[in-house]
Scaffold this active site. Structure first.
Site, PDB file in Angstrom:
ATOM      1  N   SER A  32      66.010 -29.818  45.455  1.00 53.63           N
ATOM      2  CA  SER A  32      65.390 -29.317  44.218  1.00 53.63           C
ATOM      3  C   SER A  32      66.404 -29.196  43.091  1.00 53.63           C
ATOM      4  O   SER A  32      66.040 -28.793  41.985  1.00 53.63           O
ATOM      5  CB  SER A  32      64.710 -27.972  44.477  1.00 53.63           C
ATOM      6  OG  SER A  32      65.619 -27.057  45.074  1.00 53.63           O
ATOM      7  N   ASN A 118      65.683 -17.201  50.110  1.00 58.36           N
ATOM      8  CA  ASN A 118      64.285 -16.837  49.856  1.00 58.36           C
ATOM      9  C   ASN A 118      64.164 -15.700  48.837  1.00 58.36           C
ATOM     10  O   ASN A 118      63.342 -15.762  47.917  1.00 58.36           O
ATOM     11  CB  ASN A 118      63.594 -16.441  51.165  1.00 58.36           C
ATOM     12  CG  ASN A 118      63.586 -17.586  52.155  1.00 58.36           C
ATOM     13  OD1 ASN A 118      63.955 -18.708  51.808  1.00 58.36           O
ATOM     14  ND2 ASN A 118      63.195 -17.309  53.399  1.00 58.36           N
ATOM     15  N   HIS A 166      26.967 -25.182  17.025  1.00 58.80           N
ATOM     16  CA  HIS A 166      26.546 -26.511  17.491  1.00 58.80           C
ATOM     17  C   HIS A 166      27.126 -27.615  16.594  1.00 58.80           C
ATOM     18  O   HIS A 166      26.540 -28.689  16.490  1.00 58.80           O
ATOM     19  CB  HIS A 166      25.017 -26.644  17.545  1.00 58.80           C
ATOM     20  CG  HIS A 166      24.331 -25.513  18.237  1.00 58.80           C
ATOM     21  ND1 HIS A 166      24.030 -25.530  19.582  1.00 58.80           N
ATOM     22  CD2 HIS A 166      23.919 -24.296  17.783  1.00 58.80           C
ATOM     23  CE1 HIS A 166      23.442 -24.390  19.919  1.00 58.80           C
ATOM     24  NE2 HIS A 166      23.372 -23.619  18.842  1.00 58.80           N
ATOM     25  N   SER A 287      49.732 -45.689  11.391  1.00 50.03           N
ATOM     26  CA  SER A 287      49.307 -46.661  12.393  1.00 50.03           C
ATOM     27  C   SER A 287      50.214 -47.873  12.320  1.00 50.03           C
ATOM     28  O   SER A 287      50.629 -48.279  11.235  1.00 50.03           O
ATOM     29  CB  SER A 287      47.859 -47.074  12.114  1.00 50.03           C
ATOM     30  OG  SER A 287      47.589 -48.347  12.677  1.00 50.03           O
ATOM     31  N   LYS A 293      46.128 -45.846   7.512  1.00 48.90           N
ATOM     32  CA  LYS A 293      45.869 -44.694   8.382  1.00 48.90           C
ATOM     33  C   LYS A 293      46.872 -43.548   8.241  1.00 48.90           C
ATOM     34  O   LYS A 293      48.062 -43.775   8.030  1.00 48.90           O
ATOM     35  CB  LYS A 293      45.877 -45.137   9.867  1.00 48.90           C
ATOM     36  CG  LYS A 293      44.710 -45.965  10.313  1.00 48.90           C
ATOM     37  CD  LYS A 293      43.361 -45.249  10.250  1.00 48.90           C
ATOM     38  CE  LYS A 293      43.252 -44.103  11.238  1.00 48.90           C
ATOM     39  NZ  LYS A 293      43.227 -44.579  12.625  1.00 48.90           N
ATOM     40  N   GLU A 300      46.256 -33.690  17.978  1.00 49.53           N
ATOM     41  CA  GLU A 300      45.727 -34.396  19.157  1.00 49.53           C
ATOM     42  C   GLU A 300      46.554 -34.086  20.404  1.00 49.53           C
ATOM     43  O   GLU A 300      46.018 -33.929  21.505  1.00 49.53           O
ATOM     44  CB  GLU A 300      45.714 -35.902  18.907  1.00 49.53           C
ATOM     45  CG  GLU A 300      44.679 -36.320  17.879  1.00 49.53           C
ATOM     46  CD  GLU A 300      44.856 -37.781  17.493  1.00 49.53           C
ATOM     47  OE1 GLU A 300      44.113 -38.617  18.003  1.00 49.53           O
ATOM     48  OE2 GLU A 300      45.757 -38.070  16.674  1.00 49.53           O
TER      49      GLU A 300
HETATM   50  N1  ARG Z   1      65.018 -24.607  46.770  1.00 43.32           N
HETATM   51  C1  ARG Z   1      64.275 -23.611  47.452  1.00 43.32           C
HETATM   52  C2  ARG Z   1      63.033 -23.211  46.631  1.00 43.32           C
HETATM   53  O1  ARG Z   1      62.959 -23.584  45.514  1.00 43.32           O
HETATM   54  C3  ARG Z   1      65.127 -22.411  47.660  1.00 43.32           C
HETATM   55  C4  ARG Z   1      64.731 -21.590  48.826  1.00 43.32           C
HETATM   56  C5  ARG Z   1      65.028 -22.333  50.082  1.00 43.32           C
HETATM   57  N2  ARG Z   1      64.781 -21.504  51.226  1.00 43.32           N
HETATM   58  C6  ARG Z   1      64.810 -21.980  52.453  1.00 43.32           C
HETATM   59  N3  ARG Z   1      64.561 -21.144  53.401  1.00 43.32           N
HETATM   60  N4  ARG Z   1      65.008 -23.236  52.711  1.00 43.32           N
HETATM   61  O2  ARG Z   1      62.147 -22.562  47.095  1.00 43.32           O
END
Ligand code: ARG
Length: 477
Positions: A32, A118, A166, A287, A293, A300
């Site tokens: 990530s 976590n 309407h 345009s 235009k 939009e």
């Molecule tokens: N990159 C993870 C997330 O966005 C971080 C937590 C990862 N936790 C784990 N137990 N692998 O949630």
């Protein structure tokens, strides 16, 4: 390549449990870092607070604490300045920061004591969201302020337009009334963001992986250090709760919907058919093929981007719905929609503010619709009511006259025909016909919250008060 073929040796922070290196395909799916590195400042702030707490409860010496804090500051500036050399094993911002801090200071091998990614990721995301809410609240208040400013201007100039139901011309209202309607909607978005912020402002740090810790952690101290208003009550809930993300996405989707509705009106109003507004060239496009235009792309895109904001909300809700307690990797899917929603609302709010500051209103085009005698038909019926006729009967009398007038061959003679019929009607007469003179229908509708000038003047005062109190709430954060 099977995992067994991978080169041996340390790879990730969790390599100890597994025999080989992760497959490239796993890393491609799992990592990530590409999107969560934008939380680096929050990750480092949370780590600083955690490390300080570990020292305060005796789990780190003061020297170790100082060394780790200095290393964290170095990592922060490396990332901020673009000097950070990311490693292929940096799967997310948390592992990257810890890896680099440990290279700089051996004692940083202790900084994950009593902590899990976590509770760490939940903390980082709450800090990030809190800041984002504050920024977007400011932008939405800015746009609401622009609408209020244009409303005051329109009110002073007596600009009126046909109000619609309407999408058919219905009854005249002040342009100020119309603009203020959108400002009130944005103020509700600001309130919704404030609600989301309150639920975001709770620290999960100290929940560990899911069940707290055997070590003497002090979650309240960490929460206070990070400026959180509250601390988690339940470690399982702390690491699995993403309500604050859903709340924020809902507030942003709603705001996107409001911007979309305002956008839709600017699109219609800029058309030759309405001709109510001229967009400033800086907020219009041309345009590539049709030289004549001038297109309302900002409006939009405001309308179009509401779709992705709604998608981000519904996508996250679907991600959350089947998750057992506590942390599941599915939760990593919370960040991209949130980040994109924040970026989207920021871009739309800023551009729309520019559009609304510079748009020119065509008071004559609006008045032509507002002053159409047919738009005063309800006023005729209400005049009859004021003179003793039951409303249902009054409605029928006026509807009959409207129907007769509409038999006239062209628009101009239909309008004068209605005035003639009203003047000649035994229950109505010249006094009632005066209600059809241009501008009169707009002036006379002044019940509380109504679209006539006296009611709008009072409303604009209340709008200013609401804006001021929302701004001071915001400044106090
Ligand atoms: N990159 C993870 C997330 O966005 C971080 C937590 C990862 N936790 C784990 N137990 N692998 O949630």
């Amino acid at each position: 390549m099977s995992a067994d073929d991978a080169s041996p040796g340390p790879t990730t922070l969790w390599h100890g449990r597994l025999a080989g290196a992760p497959a490239d395909a796993l890393a491609a799916l799992n990592d990530s870092l590409p999107f969560d590195q934008r939380m680096f400042a929050e990750d480092i702030a949370a780590s600083r607070a955690h490390v300080s707490m570990l020292a305060a409860v005796g789990l780190l010496s003061d020297d170790e604490c100082d060394g780790i804090l200095a290393a964290l500051e170095e990592v922060r500036s490396e990332i901020a300045d673009g000097r950070m050399v990311w490693a292929p094993t940096d799967e997310d911002i948390h592992t990257a920061v810890e890896r680099r801090a440990t290279e700089l200071c051996a004692a940083a091998a202790k900084m994950h004591t009593g902590r899990s990614r976590n509770d760490q990721v939940a903390t980082d995301l709450r800090l990030w969201t809190r800041t984002a809410i504050d920024e977007l609240t400011g932008l939405l208040l800015g746009l609401a302020g622009t609408l209020a400013g244009r409303a005051h201007e329109a009110h002073a100039a007596g600009v009126r337009l046909p109000g619609y139901t309407h999408l058919q011309q219905a009854q005249p209202v002040g342009l100020a009334h119309h603009l203020a309607a959108h400002a009130w909607a944005l103020l509700r978005d600001v309130e919704r963001l404030g609600d989301a912020r309150r639920r975001t402002d709770v620290s999960p740090l100290g929940a560990g992986a899911l069940a707290g810790s055997t070590l003497p952690l002090d979650p309240a101290a960490v929460a206070a250090d990070l400026g959180f208003a509250a601390v988690f009550e339940n470690s399982l809930d702390a690491v699995s709760d993403r309500d604050f993300v859903a709340d924020t996405l809902y507030a942003l989707a709603m705001s996107g919907i409001h911007l979309s509705r305002l956008g839709e009106e600017m699109i219609l109003w800029a058309s030759a058919e309405f001709g109510f507004v001229r967009l400033d060239d800086a907020f219009a496009t041309g345009s590539s093929m049709m030289p004549q235009k001038k297109n309302p792309d900002v409006a939009e895109l405001a309308r179009g981007k509401a779709g992705r904001l709604i998608g981000h909300l519904t996508g996250l809700l679907a991600t959350l719905k089947g998750l057992p307690l506590a942390y599941n990797k599915d939760l990593q899917e919370d960040k991209e929609p949130l980040f994109d929603a924040v970026d989207t609302v920021r871009a739309v709010a800023v551009a729309f503010d520019g559009l609304m500051q510079t748009v020119e209103f065509d008071a004559d085009a609006m008045a032509a619709g507002a002053d159409d005698p047919f738009a005063a038909a309800t006023d005729l019926a209400e005049w009859l009511v004021a003179h003793g006729t039951a409303f249902r009967e009054a409605h029928e009398i006026v509807a009959g006259l409207v129907r007769q007038a509409l038999d006239a061959p062209d628009a101009g003679s239909r309008r004068s025909r209605l005035a003639e019929l009203v003047a000649a009607h035994p229950d109505l007469g010249p006094e009632a016909a005066a209600l059809l003179t241009p501008g009169s229908a707009h002036l006379s509708r002044n019940t509380p919250g109504a679209g006539g000038p006296d009611a709008v003047a009072a409303q604009l005062e209340r709008l200013d008060v609401a804006l001021t109190s929302a701004r001071s709430l915001q400044d106090g954060r």
